[in-house]
Scaffold this active site. Sequence first.
Site, mmCIF file in Angstrom:
data_model
loop_
_atom_site.group_PDB
_atom_site.id
_atom_site.type_symbol
_atom_site.label_atom_id
_atom_site.label_comp_id
_atom_site.label_asym_id
_atom_site.label_seq_id
_atom_site.Cartn_x
_atom_site.Cartn_y
_atom_site.Cartn_z
ATOM 1 N N PRO A 178 -5.832 -15.513 -41.531
ATOM 2 C CA PRO A 178 -6.017 -16.875 -41.002
ATOM 3 C C PRO A 178 -5.421 -17.995 -41.841
ATOM 4 O O PRO A 178 -5.599 -19.166 -41.511
ATOM 5 C CB PRO A 178 -7.548 -17.008 -40.982
ATOM 6 C CG PRO A 178 -7.992 -16.207 -42.164
ATOM 7 C CD PRO A 178 -7.023 -15.037 -42.257
ATOM 8 N N CYS A 179 -4.675 -17.694 -42.894
ATOM 9 C CA CYS A 179 -4.298 -18.741 -43.853
ATOM 10 C C CYS A 179 -3.389 -19.812 -43.255
ATOM 11 O O CYS A 179 -3.376 -20.946 -43.730
ATOM 12 C CB CYS A 179 -3.645 -18.122 -45.089
ATOM 13 S SG CYS A 179 -2.037 -17.393 -44.795
ATOM 14 N N LEU A 180 -2.613 -19.476 -42.238
ATOM 15 C CA LEU A 180 -1.671 -20.443 -41.682
ATOM 16 C C LEU A 180 -2.207 -21.179 -40.462
ATOM 17 O O LEU A 180 -1.518 -22.023 -39.897
ATOM 18 C CB LEU A 180 -0.358 -19.738 -41.301
ATOM 19 C CG LEU A 180 0.391 -19.054 -42.451
ATOM 20 C CD1 LEU A 180 1.668 -18.407 -41.937
ATOM 21 C CD2 LEU A 180 0.709 -20.051 -43.559
#
Length: 235
Positions: A195-197
């Site tokens: 989910p980092c982006l």
Amino acid sequence: MSIENFPSLNSEEFTEACHHLDRQYCQAPLGSERARWKLRLCNALCTDFSYGGGFTTYVQIRRPLEFDLDHGDLSLDLDGFSFSDEKGPHVSIAEDKDMLDAEEADEAALIRQRARPEIAMVEYEIHLHPTYRVPCLWFTLRNLPADEPAFDVDTVFRRLVPDEYKAGLRTLGNVGGISADHHPITGVPSFFVHPCLLGDAISKFECDRTNYLMIWLGLVGGCVGLWVPKEMAMQ
């Protein structure tokens, strides 16, 4: 309905967003699609304390990997069926025999149904990530052929990832692409879309608790073959 620290969610906001997505699914006129695209709201005890422990709410979505239009072996069951109105002189005897044949056919159909192998499917789950505080898409392949490993990234790319996403996901690698970890509920090794982006992508949209997950699924789901029925988007 606003989100205090958008795009981040707290547990209460995420739970409410899950309930809104479930309501959209229940109210959408999906017709026959509802039999193959299934969504349900779940509550479970979280075994991963990095996710906060205690009970957690999440969304589960299931769909078949291959959909057989003749599911149920109807073509086999109807092989001996006739609409003829012609009746011979021994109608009662013939009808008794037909009844026995029908009962035997029913038993045979039940045996075939029990023996039929389970359909290969993918099971997606939407959980709130404990670090990024945004939804995280987990997924598991089920009922694959014995010679096809389910927990294998090559299988995932072959079975789920559309061609237009493959190069981008492979370039991102384990950070920002498809990663693996212990499932937050079962503890079983599973895949998830990192989910980092997400923050940069979803920040461009006007989201509240009622539409957050619909917009999020439109941004994240497609890379692993998860598309929301258009009827849900029209709710």
